[in-house]
Design a protein around this motif. Structure first.
Motif, PDB file in Angstrom:
ATOM      1  N   SER A  81      75.732  34.302  33.261  1.00 21.05           N
ATOM      2  CA  SER A  81      74.991  35.561  33.188  1.00 21.05           C
ATOM      3  C   SER A  81      75.840  36.653  32.542  1.00 21.05           C
ATOM      4  O   SER A  81      75.355  37.435  31.713  1.00 21.05           O
ATOM      5  CB  SER A  81      74.555  35.987  34.594  1.00 21.05           C
ATOM      6  OG  SER A  81      73.961  37.243  34.568  1.00 21.05           O
ATOM      7  N   CYS A  82      77.111  36.688  32.902  1.00 20.67           N
ATOM      8  CA  CYS A  82      78.040  37.661  32.321  1.00 20.67           C
ATOM      9  C   CYS A  82      78.181  37.441  30.815  1.00 20.67           C
ATOM     10  O   CYS A  82      78.102  38.385  30.032  1.00 20.67           O
ATOM     11  CB  CYS A  82      79.389  37.551  33.025  1.00 20.67           C
ATOM     12  SG  CYS A  82      80.661  38.625  32.377  1.00 20.67           S
ATOM     13  N   PHE A  83      78.382  36.188  30.417  1.00 25.76           N
ATOM     14  CA  PHE A  83      78.517  35.863  28.998  1.00 25.76           C
ATOM     15  C   PHE A  83      77.272  36.283  28.217  1.00 25.76           C
ATOM     16  O   PHE A  83      77.364  36.820  27.112  1.00 25.76           O
ATOM     17  CB  PHE A  83      78.761  34.367  28.793  1.00 25.76           C
ATOM     18  CG  PHE A  83      80.010  33.831  29.440  1.00 25.76           C
ATOM     19  CD1 PHE A  83      81.078  34.650  29.748  1.00 25.76           C
ATOM     20  CD2 PHE A  83      80.109  32.492  29.747  1.00 25.76           C
ATOM     21  CE1 PHE A  83      82.231  34.153  30.338  1.00 25.76           C
ATOM     22  CE2 PHE A  83      81.258  31.980  30.338  1.00 25.76           C
ATOM     23  CZ  PHE A  83      82.319  32.808  30.635  1.00 25.76           C
ATOM     24  N   GLU A  84      76.110  36.029  28.810  1.00 23.97           N
ATOM     25  CA  GLU A  84      74.852  36.377  28.135  1.00 23.97           C
ATOM     26  C   GLU A  84      74.722  37.885  27.969  1.00 23.97           C
ATOM     27  O   GLU A  84      74.312  38.373  26.908  1.00 23.97           O
ATOM     28  CB  GLU A  84      73.672  35.817  28.923  1.00 23.97           C
ATOM     29  CG  GLU A  84      72.346  36.039  28.241  1.00 23.97           C
ATOM     30  CD  GLU A  84      71.191  35.427  29.005  1.00 23.97           C
ATOM     31  OE1 GLU A  84      70.048  35.845  28.738  1.00 23.97           O
ATOM     32  OE2 GLU A  84      71.416  34.557  29.861  1.00 23.97           O
ATOM     33  N   SER A  85      75.082  38.635  29.004  1.00 26.68           N
ATOM     34  CA  SER A  85      75.013  40.102  28.914  1.00 26.68           C
ATOM     35  C   SER A  85      75.933  40.636  27.827  1.00 26.68           C
ATOM     36  O   SER A  85      75.568  41.535  27.066  1.00 26.68           O
ATOM     37  CB  SER A  85      75.393  40.739  30.255  1.00 26.68           C
ATOM     38  OG  SER A  85      74.473  40.409  31.246  1.00 26.68           O
ATOM     39  N   ASP A 141      81.216  48.900  27.024  1.00 24.17           N
ATOM     40  CA  ASP A 141      82.022  49.514  28.069  1.00 24.17           C
ATOM     41  C   ASP A 141      81.968  48.574  29.265  1.00 24.17           C
ATOM     42  O   ASP A 141      81.210  48.783  30.206  1.00 24.17           O
ATOM     43  CB  ASP A 141      81.457  50.893  28.421  1.00 24.17           C
ATOM     44  CG  ASP A 141      82.385  51.673  29.326  1.00 24.17           C
ATOM     45  OD1 ASP A 141      83.562  51.278  29.478  1.00 24.17           O
ATOM     46  OD2 ASP A 141      81.943  52.678  29.904  1.00 24.17           O
ATOM     47  N   ARG A 142      82.743  47.504  29.203  1.00 23.69           N
ATOM     48  CA  ARG A 142      82.699  46.475  30.241  1.00 23.69           C
ATOM     49  C   ARG A 142      84.112  46.095  30.661  1.00 23.69           C
ATOM     50  O   ARG A 142      85.040  46.117  29.867  1.00 23.69           O
ATOM     51  CB  ARG A 142      82.020  45.208  29.737  1.00 23.69           C
ATOM     52  CG  ARG A 142      80.556  45.360  29.452  1.00 23.69           C
ATOM     53  CD  ARG A 142      80.008  44.028  28.952  1.00 23.69           C
ATOM     54  NE  ARG A 142      78.604  44.121  28.697  1.00 23.69           N
ATOM     55  CZ  ARG A 142      77.669  43.912  29.595  1.00 23.69           C
ATOM     56  NH1 ARG A 142      77.985  43.582  30.819  1.00 23.69           N
ATOM     57  NH2 ARG A 142      76.394  44.014  29.279  1.00 23.69           N
ATOM     58  N   LEU A 143      84.215  45.699  31.904  1.00 23.14           N
ATOM     59  CA  LEU A 143      85.445  45.111  32.412  1.00 23.14           C
ATOM     60  C   LEU A 143      85.062  43.765  32.998  1.00 23.14           C
ATOM     61  O   LEU A 143      84.243  43.683  33.907  1.00 23.14           O
ATOM     62  CB  LEU A 143      86.069  45.990  33.500  1.00 23.14           C
ATOM     63  CG  LEU A 143      87.255  45.386  34.241  1.00 23.14           C
ATOM     64  CD1 LEU A 143      88.430  45.178  33.297  1.00 23.14           C
ATOM     65  CD2 LEU A 143      87.655  46.275  35.404  1.00 23.14           C
ATOM     66  N   VAL A 144      85.623  42.713  32.443  1.00 24.41           N
ATOM     67  CA  VAL A 144      85.350  41.375  32.940  1.00 24.41           C
ATOM     68  C   VAL A 144      86.637  40.870  33.577  1.00 24.41           C
ATOM     69  O   VAL A 144      87.670  40.805  32.915  1.00 24.41           O
ATOM     70  CB  VAL A 144      84.905  40.422  31.800  1.00 24.41           C
ATOM     71  CG1 VAL A 144      84.690  39.029  32.334  1.00 24.41           C
ATOM     72  CG2 VAL A 144      83.661  40.956  31.132  1.00 24.41           C
ATOM     73  N   CYS A 145      86.562  40.561  34.851  1.00 21.23           N
ATOM     74  CA  CYS A 145      87.735  40.094  35.579  1.00 21.23           C
ATOM     75  C   CYS A 145      87.449  38.702  36.119  1.00 21.23           C
ATOM     76  O   CYS A 145      86.455  38.492  36.789  1.00 21.23           O
ATOM     77  CB  CYS A 145      88.049  41.058  36.722  1.00 21.23           C
ATOM     78  SG  CYS A 145      89.532  40.606  37.596  1.00 21.23           S
ATOM     79  N   GLY A 146      88.321  37.773  35.803  1.00 15.49           N
ATOM     80  CA  GLY A 146      88.105  36.398  36.239  1.00 15.49           C
ATOM     81  C   GLY A 146      89.253  35.854  37.053  1.00 15.49           C
ATOM     82  O   GLY A 146      89.471  34.649  37.067  1.00 15.49           O
ATOM     83  N   GLY A 201      86.065  37.124  43.411  1.00 10.34           N
ATOM     84  CA  GLY A 201      84.666  37.168  43.805  1.00 10.34           C
ATOM     85  C   GLY A 201      83.718  37.146  42.643  1.00 10.34           C
ATOM     86  O   GLY A 201      82.724  37.849  42.613  1.00 10.34           O
ATOM     87  N   LYS A 202      84.044  36.328  41.634  1.00  9.32           N
ATOM     88  CA  LYS A 202      83.179  36.234  40.457  1.00  9.32           C
ATOM     89  C   LYS A 202      81.784  35.885  40.897  1.00  9.32           C
ATOM     90  O   LYS A 202      80.821  36.155  40.392  1.00  9.32           O
ATOM     91  CB  LYS A 202      83.675  35.163  39.488  1.00  9.32           C
ATOM     92  CG  LYS A 202      85.057  35.417  38.963  1.00  9.32           C
ATOM     93  CD  LYS A 202      85.469  34.281  38.081  1.00  9.32           C
ATOM     94  CE  LYS A 202      85.968  33.205  38.961  1.00  9.32           C
ATOM     95  NZ  LYS A 202      86.978  32.348  38.624  1.00  9.32           N
TER      96      LYS A 202
END
Length: 121
Positions: A93-97, A110-115, A120-121
């Motif tokens: 879902s994150c990748f699609e967004s 303007d995103r922060l992606v933390c893996g 708590g991904k």
């Protein structure tokens, strides 16, 4: 002076113990001059920070960028295939967004992606 604390925030009050910290804070009276100066400085610094954040977001609203070039899509797919693990539904879902923003949104993301593990991904 007396400080009135709402009951639902009473858990935030604790006795200060010098052994808890190597640094001793400077104490001041609530109605004293040093408290008023410190409070005024924090209010001024907060206002400056708010101005900076508003200016940043105003600038970001007027910036534009070219959309993602579809010619690079194959490279992106090749890169995705190098990941050794199957993504979770939330990750997909994150990748699609992100991809939708890259293709359809004319402004910078303007995103922060933390893996990190345990985040708590």
């Amino acid at each position: 002076g007396v400080v009135h604390v709402p009951v639902d925030r009473a858990h935030r009050i604790s006795r200060y113990r010098t052994s808890d910290s190597g640094v001793k804070p400077r104490l001041s009276k609530i109605k004293g001059e040093s408290w008023a100066k410190a409070k005024k400085k924090v209010e001024e610094d907060t206002a400056l920070l708010a101005e900076d954040v508003l200016a940043l977001y105003a600038t970001r609203e007027i910036l534009s960028r070219p959309p993602f070039d579809p010619r690079f899509e194959e490279r992106v797919r090749e890169f995705e295939e190098t990941f050794p693990y199957e993504p979770t539904p939330d990750q997909l879902s994150c990748f699609e967004s992100i991809e939708n923003d890259m293709v359809w949104r004319p402004r910078p993301m303007d995103r922060l992606v933390c893996g990190d593990v345990g985040f708590g991904k």
